[in-house]
Design a protein around this motif. Structure first.
Motif, mmCIF file in Angstrom:
data_model
loop_
_atom_site.group_PDB
_atom_site.id
_atom_site.type_symbol
_atom_site.label_atom_id
_atom_site.label_comp_id
_atom_site.label_asym_id
_atom_site.label_seq_id
_atom_site.Cartn_x
_atom_site.Cartn_y
_atom_site.Cartn_z
ATOM 1 N N VAL A 115 -14.856 -24.785 -17.212
ATOM 2 C CA VAL A 115 -14.707 -26.470 -15.958
ATOM 3 C C VAL A 115 -16.659 -26.104 -14.929
ATOM 4 O O VAL A 115 -16.158 -24.479 -14.742
ATOM 5 N N PRO A 116 -16.594 -27.021 -14.634
ATOM 6 C CA PRO A 116 -17.831 -27.121 -13.881
ATOM 7 C C PRO A 116 -17.423 -26.875 -12.252
ATOM 8 O O PRO A 116 -16.221 -27.579 -11.950
ATOM 9 N N GLU A 117 -17.866 -26.224 -11.409
ATOM 10 C CA GLU A 117 -17.145 -25.542 -10.228
ATOM 11 C C GLU A 117 -16.815 -26.379 -9.332
ATOM 12 O O GLU A 117 -15.650 -26.255 -8.755
ATOM 13 N N PRO A 118 -17.700 -27.470 -8.908
ATOM 14 C CA PRO A 118 -17.188 -28.139 -8.221
ATOM 15 C C PRO A 118 -16.170 -29.197 -8.257
ATOM 16 O O PRO A 118 -15.534 -30.093 -7.995
ATOM 17 N N THR A 119 -15.614 -29.373 -9.859
ATOM 18 C CA THR A 119 -14.606 -30.202 -9.909
ATOM 19 C C THR A 119 -12.985 -29.308 -9.936
ATOM 20 O O THR A 119 -12.230 -30.455 -10.802
ATOM 21 N N VAL A 120 -13.199 -28.603 -9.609
ATOM 22 C CA VAL A 120 -11.911 -28.085 -10.161
ATOM 23 C C VAL A 120 -11.250 -28.025 -9.717
ATOM 24 O O VAL A 120 -10.871 -27.652 -7.682
ATOM 25 N N ASP A 121 -9.484 -28.231 -9.516
ATOM 26 C CA ASP A 121 -8.710 -27.466 -8.801
ATOM 27 C C ASP A 121 -8.174 -26.786 -9.447
ATOM 28 O O ASP A 121 -7.013 -26.937 -10.127
ATOM 29 N N THR A 122 -7.914 -25.231 -8.527
ATOM 30 C CA THR A 122 -7.685 -24.166 -9.894
ATOM 31 C C THR A 122 -6.524 -23.701 -9.923
ATOM 32 O O THR A 122 -5.812 -23.590 -11.252
ATOM 33 N N ARG A 123 -5.609 -24.362 -8.597
ATOM 34 C CA ARG A 123 -3.972 -24.197 -9.184
ATOM 35 C C ARG A 123 -3.244 -25.289 -10.293
ATOM 36 O O ARG A 123 -2.758 -24.818 -11.140
ATOM 37 N N ARG A 124 -3.860 -27.127 -9.823
ATOM 38 C CA ARG A 124 -3.267 -27.617 -10.726
ATOM 39 C C ARG A 124 -3.621 -27.631 -12.320
ATOM 40 O O ARG A 124 -2.803 -26.556 -13.389
ATOM 41 N N LEU A 125 -5.507 -26.559 -12.471
ATOM 42 C CA LEU A 125 -5.669 -25.909 -13.954
ATOM 43 C C LEU A 125 -4.966 -24.968 -14.240
ATOM 44 O O LEU A 125 -4.451 -25.258 -15.651
ATOM 45 N N GLY A 126 -4.703 -24.034 -13.295
ATOM 46 C CA GLY A 126 -3.775 -23.051 -13.675
ATOM 47 C C GLY A 126 -2.219 -23.332 -14.361
ATOM 48 O O GLY A 126 -1.982 -22.832 -15.322
ATOM 49 N N GLY A 127 -1.803 -23.935 -13.604
ATOM 50 C CA GLY A 127 -0.848 -24.331 -14.250
ATOM 51 C C GLY A 127 -0.683 -25.507 -16.034
ATOM 52 O O GLY A 127 -0.277 -24.907 -16.350
ATOM 53 N N ALA A 128 -2.143 -25.977 -16.332
ATOM 54 C CA ALA A 128 -2.050 -26.207 -16.999
ATOM 55 C C ALA A 128 -2.443 -25.415 -18.560
ATOM 56 O O ALA A 128 -1.507 -25.394 -19.792
ATOM 57 N N VAL A 129 -3.023 -24.663 -18.312
ATOM 58 C CA VAL A 129 -3.337 -23.487 -19.538
ATOM 59 C C VAL A 129 -1.983 -22.643 -19.526
ATOM 60 O O VAL A 129 -2.645 -22.240 -20.046
ATOM 61 N N THR A 130 -1.225 -22.178 -18.433
ATOM 62 C CA THR A 130 -0.371 -21.840 -18.485
ATOM 63 C C THR A 130 0.456 -22.268 -19.270
ATOM 64 O O THR A 130 0.614 -21.971 -19.858
ATOM 65 N N THR A 131 0.272 -23.498 -19.112
ATOM 66 C CA THR A 131 2.004 -24.154 -20.195
ATOM 67 C C THR A 131 1.182 -24.425 -21.005
ATOM 68 O O THR A 131 1.847 -23.931 -22.115
ATOM 69 N N ALA A 132 0.146 -24.057 -21.502
ATOM 70 C CA ALA A 132 -0.761 -24.636 -23.255
ATOM 71 C C ALA A 132 -0.664 -23.135 -23.830
ATOM 72 O O ALA A 132 0.344 -22.879 -24.664
ATOM 73 N N ALA A 133 -0.758 -21.968 -22.877
ATOM 74 C CA ALA A 133 -0.815 -20.759 -23.354
ATOM 75 C C ALA A 133 1.170 -19.943 -24.010
ATOM 76 O O ALA A 133 1.281 -19.582 -25.003
ATOM 77 N N ARG A 134 2.029 -20.591 -22.820
ATOM 78 C CA ARG A 134 3.358 -20.412 -22.963
ATOM 79 C C ARG A 134 4.087 -21.182 -24.300
ATOM 80 O O ARG A 134 4.810 -21.162 -25.755
ATOM 81 N N GLY A 135 3.679 -22.569 -24.627
ATOM 82 C CA GLY A 135 3.516 -23.081 -25.463
ATOM 83 C C GLY A 135 2.936 -22.627 -26.908
ATOM 84 O O GLY A 135 3.704 -22.439 -27.899
ATOM 85 N N ILE A 136 1.440 -22.060 -27.013
ATOM 86 C CA ILE A 136 1.175 -21.167 -27.463
ATOM 87 C C ILE A 136 2.863 -19.847 -28.330
ATOM 88 O O ILE A 136 2.831 -19.320 -29.520
ATOM 89 N N SER A 137 2.585 -19.494 -27.424
ATOM 90 C CA SER A 137 3.670 -18.060 -27.581
ATOM 91 C C SER A 137 4.986 -18.303 -28.323
ATOM 92 O O SER A 137 5.715 -17.404 -28.410
ATOM 93 N N ARG A 138 5.320 -19.565 -27.833
ATOM 94 C CA ARG A 138 6.835 -19.855 -28.307
ATOM 95 C C ARG A 138 6.674 -20.389 -29.446
ATOM 96 O O ARG A 138 7.417 -19.702 -30.918
ATOM 97 N N VAL A 139 5.717 -20.725 -30.425
ATOM 98 C CA VAL A 139 5.335 -21.689 -31.752
ATOM 99 C C VAL A 139 5.272 -19.735 -32.499
ATOM 100 O O VAL A 139 5.964 -19.452 -33.524
ATOM 101 N N LEU A 140 4.210 -18.893 -31.771
ATOM 102 C CA LEU A 140 4.400 -17.658 -32.203
ATOM 103 C C LEU A 140 5.745 -16.922 -32.874
ATOM 104 O O LEU A 140 6.188 -16.334 -33.846
ATOM 105 N N ASP A 141 6.067 -17.290 -31.682
ATOM 106 C CA ASP A 141 7.937 -16.009 -31.962
ATOM 107 C C ASP A 141 8.462 -17.397 -32.743
ATOM 108 O O ASP A 141 9.012 -16.217 -33.406
ATOM 109 N N ASP A 142 7.863 -18.210 -33.157
ATOM 110 C CA ASP A 142 8.863 -18.883 -34.055
ATOM 111 C C ASP A 142 9.190 -18.849 -35.655
ATOM 112 O O ASP A 142 9.340 -18.495 -36.556
ATOM 113 N N HIS A 143 7.686 -18.415 -35.235
ATOM 114 C CA HIS A 143 7.182 -18.097 -36.528
ATOM 115 C C HIS A 143 7.070 -16.268 -36.883
ATOM 116 O O HIS A 143 6.474 -15.883 -38.103
ATOM 117 N N GLY A 144 7.836 -15.954 -35.591
ATOM 118 C CA GLY A 144 7.589 -14.383 -36.023
ATOM 119 C C GLY A 144 8.192 -13.930 -36.915
ATOM 120 O O GLY A 144 8.695 -12.733 -37.382
#
Length: 261
Positions: free
Chosen positions: A232-261
């Protein structure tokens, strides 16, 4: 085998006893992002093979579908390789499972969302979703990313085997594409923080000010198999909030991987 883009001697004869499969792979490796189409002469030169050998192997690869040939006789990578690549569990299979989460994240940030796996000593970008309002991309699907100077790469490096990390830290560390020297000590601290916080934040100024935030995708057993990141462009980012969104999405992918394991 010749590296893609590496200078080779014209007409160089392959070493005696070199397996045919190695020569065929050398032909495929002759193609890269800057050389998508090659005539037979350039193909043989970049692969380090005699023209006669290159012609014979290219004809077989074309017959199988690994290469395509246009009306001018120029070769390009064939769609059959895409069919085979789709069977790779760390490629297309992972991409399909991750796509819904990547799409939701892209709809929220209107920038770039990347999915990267480690391939040897580099990261391989297997998918990217981008908004039409996004920054100009630094990397495209299929590109190889430096592990030590990209957000997704740092996540993969932080969770790589310790021996591999030591080898990277002992090497030539340059921030790419700026070509700025990096401190091995500082990088070691960064990797420890990523393992502790489960998120990487990388700021850079070239070619424009931007921030990359990345998080690990974990399969059953706890191994990190990929990194999900946003750019994302540097001036527009709240890294704490964005980090939470990315982590949540990554955990969601991880859960689906686990279900398909």
């Amino acid at each position: 085998m010749a590296e893609p883009g590496a200078p080779v001697t014209r007409g160089k004869r392959p070493p005696k006893g070199e397996p045919v499969v190695d020569r065929a792979l050398a032909l495929l490796a002759a193609f890269d992002r800057d050389h998508r189409q090659l005539g037979l002469l350039d193909l043989s030169r970049r692969a380090g093979l005699p023209k006669s050998s290159a012609a014979r192997l290219a004809d077989r690869l074309h017959h199988w579908g690994a290469l395509e040939r246009d009306e001018r006789g120029r070769y390009s990578i064939g769609l059959r390789l895409l069919e085979v690549a789709a069977l790779a569990p760390r490629g297309q299979g992972l991409r399909e499972l991750a796509l819904p989460f990547m799409s939701d994240l892209a709809a929220a940030i209107h920038q770039h969302v990347l999915l990267v796996v480690r391939d040897g000593d580099v990261g391989l970008l297997i998918d990217r979703i981008s908004s039409h309002r996004a920054l100009a991309p630094l990397y495209n699907p299929g590109d190889r990313l430096p592990l030590h100077s990209t957000g997704a790469g740092l996540v993969l490096l932080a969770h790589a085997p310790e021996q591999f990390q030591r080898a990277v830290l002992a090497g030539d560390l340059l921030q790419e594409p700026e070509r700025i020297p990096l401190s091995a000590t500082a990088l070691r601290r960064t990797l420890a923080a990523i393992r502790r916080e489960r998120v990487a934040v990388l700021r850079r100024t070239h070619p424009v000010p931007l921030v990359t935030v990345a998080a690990p995708v974990v399969e059953r057993g706890g191994d990190v198999v990929a990194a999900l990141s946003v750019v994302v462009p540097e001036p527009t980012v709240d890294t704490r909030r964005l980090g939470g969104a990315v982590t949540t999405a990554a955990r969601g992918i991880s859960r689906v991987l686990d279900d398909h394991g």
